[in-house]
Scaffold this motif. Sequence first.
Motif, short mmCIF file in Angstrom:
data_model
loop_
_atom_site.label_atom_id
_atom_site.label_comp_id
_atom_site.label_asym_id
_atom_site.label_seq_id
_atom_site.Cartn_x
_atom_site.Cartn_y
_atom_site.Cartn_z
N SER A 160 -116.40 11.80 -117.08
CA SER A 160 -116.84 10.99 -117.08
C SER A 160 -118.21 10.20 -116.07
N VAL A 161 -119.20 11.70 -115.51
CA VAL A 161 -120.15 10.90 -114.82
C VAL A 161 -121.10 11.63 -114.88
N ASP A 162 -122.70 11.23 -114.20
CA ASP A 162 -124.07 11.83 -114.07
C ASP A 162 -124.06 11.79 -112.67
N PHE A 163 -125.47 12.03 -112.65
CA PHE A 163 -125.86 12.11 -111.39
C PHE A 163 -127.07 10.78 -111.30
N ASP A 164 -126.67 9.49 -111.58
CA ASP A 164 -127.77 8.28 -111.25
C ASP A 164 -127.12 7.80 -110.40
N GLY A 165 -126.03 8.06 -109.74
CA GLY A 165 -125.74 7.13 -108.49
C GLY A 165 -123.93 7.05 -108.59
N ASP A 166 -123.49 7.44 -109.79
CA ASP A 166 -122.06 7.97 -110.23
C ASP A 166 -120.72 8.33 -108.28
N CYS A 167 -120.23 7.75 -108.10
CA CYS A 167 -119.50 7.52 -106.46
C CYS A 167 -118.12 8.72 -108.08
N VAL A 168 -117.87 9.35 -106.97
CA VAL A 168 -116.27 10.02 -107.30
C VAL A 168 -115.29 10.13 -105.80
N HIS A 169 -114.29 9.91 -106.13
CA HIS A 169 -113.20 9.99 -105.33
C HIS A 169 -112.33 11.45 -104.96
N ILE A 170 -112.34 11.58 -103.38
CA ILE A 170 -112.01 13.07 -103.60
C ILE A 170 -110.53 12.96 -102.85
N PHE A 171 -109.52 13.75 -102.90
CA PHE A 171 -108.42 14.00 -102.49
C PHE A 171 -108.13 14.96 -101.89
N TYR A 172 -107.21 14.87 -101.16
CA TYR A 172 -107.02 16.64 -100.07
C TYR A 172 -105.49 16.39 -100.61
N PRO A 173 -104.32 16.80 -100.75
CA PRO A 173 -103.07 17.11 -100.55
C PRO A 173 -103.11 18.43 -99.47
N GLN A 174 -101.94 17.22 -99.10
CA GLN A 174 -101.08 18.09 -97.72
C GLN A 174 -100.20 19.12 -97.61
N SER A 175 -98.92 18.53 -98.60
CA SER A 175 -97.91 19.33 -98.26
C SER A 175 -97.97 20.87 -99.33
N LEU A 176 -97.77 21.89 -98.99
CA LEU A 176 -97.43 22.68 -100.10
C LEU A 176 -96.61 22.50 -101.26
N VAL A 177 -96.51 21.94 -101.67
CA VAL A 177 -95.59 21.61 -102.63
C VAL A 177 -96.81 20.51 -103.33
N ALA A 178 -97.42 19.86 -103.03
CA ALA A 178 -99.06 18.79 -103.43
C ALA A 178 -99.82 19.79 -103.72
N LYS A 179 -99.93 21.02 -103.17
CA LYS A 179 -100.81 22.30 -103.36
C LYS A 179 -100.30 22.82 -104.49
N SER A 180 -99.38 22.76 -104.30
CA SER A 180 -99.27 24.12 -105.65
C SER A 180 -99.48 23.21 -106.71
N GLU A 181 -98.39 21.60 -106.95
CA GLU A 181 -99.11 20.80 -108.37
C GLU A 181 -100.31 20.87 -108.67
N VAL A 182 -101.06 20.61 -107.70
CA VAL A 182 -102.47 20.76 -108.20
C VAL A 182 -103.39 21.50 -108.66
#
Length: 206
Positions: A159-181
């Motif tokens: 639900s984004v377009d390029f008129d100034g919309d912002c997104v949140h970026i998340f950085y999974p740290q553990s191997l379990v979190a990365k696998s789940e993502v």
Amino acid sequence: MDTRFGINKGQSDSTTKAWLEKMKTLFIRKGCGFSSQSVITGDAYKGVNEIGLPFEIAQQITFEERVTQYNMQYLQKLVDEKLCLTYRDGLSTYSLREGSKGHTFLRPGQVVHRRIMDGDIVFINRPPTMHKHSLQALSVYVHNDHTVKINPLICGPLSVDFDGDCVHIFYPQSLVAKSEVLELFSVEKQLLSSHSATKECILDSF
């Protein structure tokens, strides 16, 4: 004393301090150190499973890597090339930033905090959208512009377009979190929409 409300100045200051502490507890301290927010723009020349992160963000956010006998040589190379910010040995954390004293030789069991690099996996969301397809796991490429870049074909589910919309970026740290993502949020796992019986392709929504 404030005769209108029967509250003296000391009591008022104490109430204000308690209120501020409550706000910090409920909001500020609920924040995550491994996330960022940025204006989003399009880059049609990149894949639908890629995201462009500005160099200035990649220099500040880190991923954890535990040193083992199998990756020690690789991580030592990153340390030597100043691509790591800190490392943890037991309960102590040491800086690897420019100007830190001495040369560091890694040992198995230590945890290195390295900078974001091409190929790392992150996931994005544009609040307050929280349906299944609004979380997308993407592969990083670092660039020198100042906005986060995605392929326009995945704008629909976010639900984004390029008129100034912002997104949140998340950085999974553990191997379990990365696998789940990767298992739950990766684009190739979400090509079919879960919102209709016709299984409409989510990329067609742009």
